[in-house]
Write an enzyme that holds these catalytic residues in place. Structure first.
Site, short mmCIF file in Angstrom:
data_model
loop_
_atom_site.label_atom_id
_atom_site.label_comp_id
_atom_site.label_asym_id
_atom_site.label_seq_id
_atom_site.Cartn_x
_atom_site.Cartn_y
_atom_site.Cartn_z
N CYS A 91 5.70 5.93 3.92
CA CYS A 91 5.17 4.88 3.22
C CYS A 91 6.13 3.81 2.72
CB CYS A 91 4.41 5.28 2.24
SG CYS A 91 3.72 4.08 0.97
N CYS A 146 3.80 3.13 8.78
CA CYS A 146 3.65 1.99 8.13
C CYS A 146 5.06 1.56 8.05
CB CYS A 146 3.27 2.23 6.59
SG CYS A 146 1.38 3.02 6.32
N HIS A 166 -3.04 11.08 0.67
CA HIS A 166 -1.88 11.42 -0.40
C HIS A 166 -1.21 12.83 0.07
CE1 HIS A 166 -3.79 8.89 -3.75
NE2 HIS A 166 -3.45 8.03 -2.65
N GLU A 189 -0.97 15.52 -1.77
CA GLU A 189 -1.68 16.71 -2.07
C GLU A 189 -3.03 17.00 -1.12
OE1 GLU A 189 -1.06 13.90 -3.89
OE2 GLU A 189 -1.86 14.06 -5.73
N CYS A 229 -7.78 13.08 -5.75
CA CYS A 229 -6.93 14.29 -5.56
C CYS A 229 -7.52 15.34 -6.31
CB CYS A 229 -5.63 14.12 -5.42
SG CYS A 229 -5.04 13.04 -3.93
#
Length: 153
Positions: free
Chosen positions: A23, A53, A75, A77, A106
């Site tokens: 990211c 990305c 994410h 998690e 999350c």
């Protein structure tokens, strides 16, 4: 020589995992443990085998959703929880270490899987510029022990 605590070891590992993220906006890592053993790891990014990305959109990152979040990534998690679930690992009573406090989405997943304790290092609310950590508030409201991590404590 003083031995490091498990909390310090797991948060340092989460921090190292964050460095694996592709990211361009945020790098987040997560370590899921149970009874002092690591049961899963994760970092934020798109589903495995799709794209990276930082390689496809190095200047701006991937497309954003209506809240300004990445529209393509999982994410940290979520990645840790999904990997554990995929491998039939029970998360009931587990502890999660994450470098950024859980968002509300999350938090709902964390609660549903039976994770009992969450340590976070940085605030999602501060990162996003929103008034409060909705995920932390949700988890605490429903009995999950959420602790802001401080090294050495």
């Amino acid at each position: 020589m003083q031995k490091p605590s498990f909390n310090d070891i797991y948060m340092e590992l989460a921090d190292k995992l964050a460095q694996r993220s592709h990211c361009v906006k945020a790098q987040v890592g997560a370590v899921l443990t149970k009874e002092t053993r690591i049961i899963s790891l994760g970092y934020n990014g798109p589903p495995a085998g799709t794209h990276n990305c930082d390689l496809e959109w190095p200047e701006v990152g991937c497309a954003r959703d209506s809240k300004g979040s990445c529209s393509l990534a999982l994410h940290a998690e979520q990645n840790a929880i999904l990997y554990a679930a995929k491998n039939n690992v029970s998360m009931q009573g587990a502890t999660l270490y994450v470098t950024l406090s859980p968002c509300i989405s999350c938090a709902r997943v964390i609660y549903t899987t039976g994770i009992q304790k969450v340590y976070f290092r940085d605030s999602y609310a501060k990162f996003k510029g929103i008034p409060n950590d909705e995920g932390v508030d949700f988890l605490r409201r429903f009995g999950v022990d959420v602790v802001e991590y401080k090294k050495g404590e």
